[in-house]
Scaffold this motif. Structure first.
Motif, PDB file in Angstrom:
ATOM      1  N   GLU A   1      10.340 -14.977  -6.197  1.00  0.00           N
ATOM      2  CA  GLU A   1       9.660 -13.928  -6.958  1.00  0.00           C
ATOM      3  C   GLU A   1       8.254 -13.677  -6.432  1.00  0.00           C
ATOM      4  O   GLU A   1       7.785 -12.532  -6.405  1.00  0.00           O
ATOM      5  CB  GLU A   1       9.625 -14.291  -8.440  1.00  0.00           C
ATOM      6  N   LYS A   2       7.580 -14.724  -6.009  1.00  0.00           N
ATOM      7  CA  LYS A   2       6.246 -14.552  -5.437  1.00  0.00           C
ATOM      8  C   LYS A   2       6.329 -13.908  -4.053  1.00  0.00           C
ATOM      9  O   LYS A   2       5.480 -13.072  -3.691  1.00  0.00           O
ATOM     10  CB  LYS A   2       5.527 -15.895  -5.365  1.00  0.00           C
ATOM     11  N   LYS A   3       7.348 -14.269  -3.273  1.00  0.00           N
ATOM     12  CA  LYS A   3       7.549 -13.643  -1.963  1.00  0.00           C
ATOM     13  C   LYS A   3       7.777 -12.139  -2.127  1.00  0.00           C
ATOM     14  O   LYS A   3       7.233 -11.323  -1.366  1.00  0.00           O
ATOM     15  CB  LYS A   3       8.746 -14.278  -1.243  1.00  0.00           C
ATOM     16  N   GLU A   4       8.578 -11.778  -3.128  1.00  0.00           N
ATOM     17  CA  GLU A   4       8.836 -10.368  -3.406  1.00  0.00           C
ATOM     18  C   GLU A   4       7.536  -9.654  -3.778  1.00  0.00           C
ATOM     19  O   GLU A   4       7.300  -8.512  -3.369  1.00  0.00           O
ATOM     20  CB  GLU A   4       9.848 -10.247  -4.550  1.00  0.00           C
ATOM     21  N   PHE A   5       6.682 -10.336  -4.531  1.00  0.00           N
ATOM     22  CA  PHE A   5       5.417  -9.748  -4.963  1.00  0.00           C
ATOM     23  C   PHE A   5       4.476  -9.545  -3.774  1.00  0.00           C
ATOM     24  O   PHE A   5       3.809  -8.506  -3.670  1.00  0.00           O
ATOM     25  CB  PHE A   5       4.754 -10.645  -6.013  1.00  0.00           C
ATOM     26  N   VAL A   6       4.418 -10.514  -2.859  1.00  0.00           N
ATOM     27  CA  VAL A   6       3.567 -10.388  -1.664  1.00  0.00           C
ATOM     28  C   VAL A   6       4.039  -9.209  -0.809  1.00  0.00           C
ATOM     29  O   VAL A   6       3.223  -8.430  -0.296  1.00  0.00           O
ATOM     30  CB  VAL A   6       3.564 -11.694  -0.845  1.00  0.00           C
ATOM     31  N   ARG A   7       5.350  -9.054  -0.675  1.00  0.00           N
ATOM     32  CA  ARG A   7       5.889  -7.923   0.089  1.00  0.00           C
ATOM     33  C   ARG A   7       5.467  -6.600  -0.560  1.00  0.00           C
ATOM     34  O   ARG A   7       5.090  -5.650   0.132  1.00  0.00           O
ATOM     35  CB  ARG A   7       7.417  -8.008   0.158  1.00  0.00           C
ATOM     36  N   TYR A   8       5.539  -6.547  -1.880  1.00  0.00           N
ATOM     37  CA  TYR A   8       5.120  -5.350  -2.610  1.00  0.00           C
ATOM     38  C   TYR A   8       3.643  -5.043  -2.349  1.00  0.00           C
ATOM     39  O   TYR A   8       3.270  -3.888  -2.124  1.00  0.00           O
ATOM     40  CB  TYR A   8       5.366  -5.552  -4.101  1.00  0.00           C
ATOM     41  N   MET A   9       2.804  -6.069  -2.372  1.00  0.00           N
ATOM     42  CA  MET A   9       1.375  -5.852  -2.151  1.00  0.00           C
ATOM     43  C   MET A   9       1.110  -5.348  -0.736  1.00  0.00           C
ATOM     44  O   MET A   9       0.211  -4.529  -0.526  1.00  0.00           O
ATOM     45  CB  MET A   9       0.592  -7.140  -2.436  1.00  0.00           C
ATOM     46  N   LYS A  10       1.874  -5.842   0.240  1.00  0.00           N
ATOM     47  CA  LYS A  10       1.725  -5.335   1.605  1.00  0.00           C
ATOM     48  C   LYS A  10       2.035  -3.839   1.671  1.00  0.00           C
ATOM     49  O   LYS A  10       1.282  -3.055   2.266  1.00  0.00           O
ATOM     50  CB  LYS A  10       2.657  -6.106   2.564  1.00  0.00           C
ATOM     51  N   LEU A  11       3.132  -3.448   1.052  1.00  0.00           N
ATOM     52  CA  LEU A  11       3.499  -2.036   1.041  1.00  0.00           C
ATOM     53  C   LEU A  11       2.449  -1.205   0.299  1.00  0.00           C
ATOM     54  O   LEU A  11       2.110  -0.091   0.715  1.00  0.00           O
ATOM     55  CB  LEU A  11       4.877  -1.856   0.381  1.00  0.00           C
ATOM     56  N   GLN A  12       1.934  -1.753  -0.778  1.00  0.00           N
ATOM     57  CA  GLN A  12       0.927  -1.055  -1.575  1.00  0.00           C
ATOM     58  C   GLN A  12      -0.342  -0.795  -0.755  1.00  0.00           C
ATOM     59  O   GLN A  12      -0.897   0.313  -0.769  1.00  0.00           O
ATOM     60  CB  GLN A  12       0.602  -1.889  -2.820  1.00  0.00           C
ATOM     61  N   GLN A  13      -0.814  -1.803  -0.028  1.00  0.00           N
ATOM     62  CA  GLN A  13      -2.033  -1.647   0.777  1.00  0.00           C
ATOM     63  C   GLN A  13      -1.788  -0.757   1.995  1.00  0.00           C
ATOM     64  O   GLN A  13      -2.676   0.001   2.403  1.00  0.00           O
ATOM     65  CB  GLN A  13      -2.567  -3.016   1.199  1.00  0.00           C
ATOM     66  N   ALA A  14      -0.590  -0.830   2.568  1.00  0.00           N
ATOM     67  CA  ALA A  14      -0.259   0.059   3.690  1.00  0.00           C
ATOM     68  C   ALA A  14      -0.192   1.505   3.215  1.00  0.00           C
ATOM     69  O   ALA A  14      -0.608   2.427   3.937  1.00  0.00           O
ATOM     70  CB  ALA A  14       1.063  -0.361   4.320  1.00  0.00           C
TER      71      ALA A  14
END
Length: 361
Positions: A246-259
């Motif tokens: 769940e945390k890995k999924e959240f980090v991926r989301y944050m990467k997409l958000q900042q990109a």
């Protein structure tokens, strides 16, 4: 800070006379030039010990720096159509200036907070000098009483302001002094976003965006430019490793958000309308949004949760955690935030939490 560059920027004022923008730029430049006179006058009085004179100097300095930072923001917006060249929050001293000024000069007798509560600030005059401001704030929220003590080095404050102002003024001058043709920054940023969707982090492409943007605007290494800052957030996120799914999924989301944000910013710089890009909401964030919707009053605490240096970051976060007993995933997310010691990581998690109004849980 270069007075000469300010004079050059004034002479390059391309706005039509008798318009708001023309006089706004003139006002910004005058405020910034006056700021230097006030700073120099303060530095000439460092041995002053007479309390009334000491206080008028300190009040004047804090208000002057507060106004000067506003002038820098307004000048970048009006000349560049955005504020990406200024990122005062990256300097800890200047980031805290707004809290210090409000505590001492603005509202010492009754300062209210968006998250609730009220504060009363008193200066420790026996410890305060021209070089060091010492004060305490008594914060009350319902039955809670918290005392916060602060010490502010005025020389550091002036030095940091001058350094930041010099870099920002240089970027504004570079922008005005030549016809800049940006190197397809938005197309490259969109391409970078699309590679992230495939779980590929293209460091070469990100470096190219960084190099081209820095070259186009003649940006100095010490700049806190927001485009470069977003790139540094992306690099940090790619090195952020988690085992929990769940945390890995959240980090991926944050990467997409900042990109996505990088793509939006580079589009605005090129006067293009960015496409709407959406990211699937991770489970932990969905749970947090449901937690907020149970009681919308909880939303008042969210704004401080992306600012590790905010005076009430910790107390607001602990308060939110205490309310999550019936929502284990929201509790897990907030405890994960609590465990972070990097201001960059705190910002990216907190920035995601702020999006609750735009996402259906």
């Amino acid at each position: 800070m270069s007075i000469e560059l300010l004079d050059k920027i004034k002479s390059m004022n391309g706005f039509e006379k008798d318009t708001q923008n023309y006089y706004k730029l003139i006002a910004c430049i005058q405020a910034l030039k006056q700021s230097e006179h006030i700073n120099n006058a303060f530095l000439d009085q460092l041995t002053e010990k007479n309390t009334p004179k000491l206080l008028i100097n300190i009040f004047g300095l804090l208000q002057n720096l507060f106004v000067s930072i506003d002038a820098l923001y307004d000048m970048t917006r009006i000349t560049m159509s955005h504020k990406y060249s200024i990122n005062i929050n990256m300097n800890k001293n200047l980031h805290e200036l707004k809290y210090i000024r409000n505590d001492i000069v603005g509202h010492p007798t009754h300062r209210t907070y968006q998250t609730g509560g009220v504060g009363f600030s008193t200066m420790s005059l026996d410890q305060t000098s021209m070089k060091m401001i010492v004060y305490e704030t008594h914060f009350f929220n319902k039955k809670m009483h918290e005392v916060r003590y602060r010490k502010i080095d005025t020389l550091d404050l002036i030095d940091d302001y001058r350094s930041e102002a010099s870099v920002i003024i240089n970027e504004v001058y570079s922008h005005l002094s030549k016809d800049i043709i940006f190197s397809e920054l938005s197309n490259m940023s969109l391409q970078f976003y699309e590679t992230l969707l495939l779980d590929t982090f293209d460091y070469g492409l990100l470096q190219k965006i960084k190099d081209n943007y820095s070259k186009d605007l003649n940006i100095k290494k010490e700049s806190h430019n927001r485009v470069l800052w977003r790139i540094s957030l992306l690099e940090m996120l790619d090195n952020w490793k988690e085992v929990d799914p769940e945390k890995k999924e959240f980090v991926r989301y944050m990467k997409l958000q900042q990109a996505n944000k990088l793509y939006e910013m580079t589009s605005i710089i090129e006067n293009k309308a960015p496409m709407l890009l959406t990211q699937p909401t991770p489970e932990l964030l969905k749970a947090f949004f449901r937690f907020i919707k149970e009681d919308e009053n909880r939303a008042t605490h969210i704004k401080t949760l992306k600012d590790y240096d905010h005076p009430y970051y910790e107390s607001n976060l602990l308060h939110m955690i205490s309310l999550t007993k019936s929502n284990s995933k929201a509790r897990k997310l907030l405890n994960w935030l609590k465990s972070q010691t990097s201001e960059y990581k705190v910002y990216t998690i907190g920035n995601a939490l702020e999006k609750y109004k735009n996402v259906q849980a």
